[in-house]
Design a protein around this motif. Structure first.
Motif, PDB file in Angstrom:
ATOM      1  N   GLU A  43      40.340  24.810  40.771  1.00  0.00           N
ATOM      2  CA  GLU A  43      40.195  26.100  40.085  1.00  0.00           C
ATOM      3  C   GLU A  43      41.399  27.000  40.363  1.00  0.00           C
ATOM      4  OE1 GLU A  43      37.401  30.127  40.265  1.00  0.00           O
ATOM      5  OE2 GLU A  43      36.978  28.430  41.596  1.00  0.00           O
TER       6      GLU A  43
ATOM      7  N   LYS B  84      42.666  30.567  40.595  1.00  0.00           N
ATOM      8  CA  LYS B  84      42.079  31.893  40.772  1.00  0.00           C
ATOM      9  C   LYS B  84      43.085  32.966  40.381  1.00  0.00           C
ATOM     10  CE  LYS B  84      39.003  30.216  44.345  1.00  0.00           C
ATOM     11  NZ  LYS B  84      38.665  30.125  45.762  1.00  0.00           N
TER      12      LYS B  84
ATOM     13  N   GLU C 119      43.714  37.014  40.968  1.00  0.00           N
ATOM     14  CA  GLU C 119      43.220  38.128  41.780  1.00  0.00           C
ATOM     15  C   GLU C 119      44.402  38.953  42.275  1.00  0.00           C
ATOM     16  OE1 GLU C 119      40.185  37.452  45.168  1.00  0.00           O
ATOM     17  OE2 GLU C 119      42.135  37.640  46.182  1.00  0.00           O
TER      18      GLU C 119
END
Length: 253
Positions: A4, A6, A8
């Motif tokens: 995955e 991410k 952020e």
């Protein structure tokens, strides 16, 4: 790569596993997928983190190896990481060297493979025939000992990247920055454990570069991988992981 990605705080990264942090830095023409076999092998025992370096997103005036080192510091602080084991391939190794000189307290150990910082035959030095697919294919194959490692997918990615005007300008700026930022006079200040894992047939950062790194870094050990070019973690992942695993065991608390 099935992990995955991410998003952020302005960062894009993969973060797998638990334990001591291994922070992996890709090269100038590299991608997170270059480290897939390392993530697979070590995420059951370590926290393996791969930030996407913003090579194509920096303002042109600040595009350079120091800017990437500052980006890594922001990322490490954002994630609250300590005692990081930093791994870098090619330009990623160079960025790692600059980072540990500026912020040694955050890093426990360093692993370099095909690192720039002393000398390199830069892929990004010029692209006189970037619109010629066969020329680009030959350039990508030159990176490896076995040209089969340069898959069509990999060649297609590089071809697309260097035919994007905005990206190629930044690649050239980054490559020139790396060549200008020679670290020969600074390496003796890096006293933490360093593993050099090098392809014996690397044509981008040839074997003599690894030997010089080994001589200049006070606490280094050098491991060779035969029949291997500039990206051992891609071309000879099993052998690379064996050397990395032995080093990680040696520096355990």
């Amino acid at each position: 790569m099935s992990y995955e990605l991410k998003e952020e705080g302005g960062f894009s990264y993969i973060d797998e596993g638990q334990g001591e942090p291994l922070l992996l830095l890709h090269g100038l023409m590299g991608a997170l997928s270059n480290w897939e076999k390392v993530v697979e092998e070590f995420s059951p025992h370590y926290r393996v983190i791969l930030p996407m370096l913003p090579i194509y997103d920096l303002p042109l005036l600040t595009t350079g190896v120091r800017a990437l080192s500052k980006f890594i510091h922001k990322f490490i602080k954002h994630k609250g990481l300590k005692n990081v084991i930093l791994l870098g391939n090619s330009l990623g190794g160079h960025v790692g060297l600059i980072y540990v000189l500026a912020h040694p307290g955050y890093v426990k150990a360093l692993v370099l493979t095909g690192s720039s910082g002393l000398y390199e035959n830069a892929f990004g030095g010029s692209f006189p025939r970037r619109e010629n697919y066969e020329f680009v294919k030959n350039k990508v194959e030159y990176t490896f000992y076995d040209p089969v490692t340069a898959t069509k997918e990999l060649v297609d990615d590089v071809f697309q990247t260097i035919n994007d005007r905005s990206k190629v300008i930044r690649i050239l700026a980054m490559a020139k920055s790396a060549i200008r930022h020679n670290m020969k006079d600074e390496l003796r200040k890096i006293t933490m454990p360093v593993a050099l894992i090098w392809g014996r047939d690397d044509k981008i950062t040839p074997p003599e570069v690894a030997v010089e790194f080994n001589e200049l870094l006070p606490n280094a050990e050098l491991h060779w991988i035969d029949k291997c070019g500039h990206a051992p973690m891609m071309e000879r992942p099993e052998e690379f992981n064996q050397h990395l695993g032995a080093f990680l065991n040696k520096i355990k608390k």
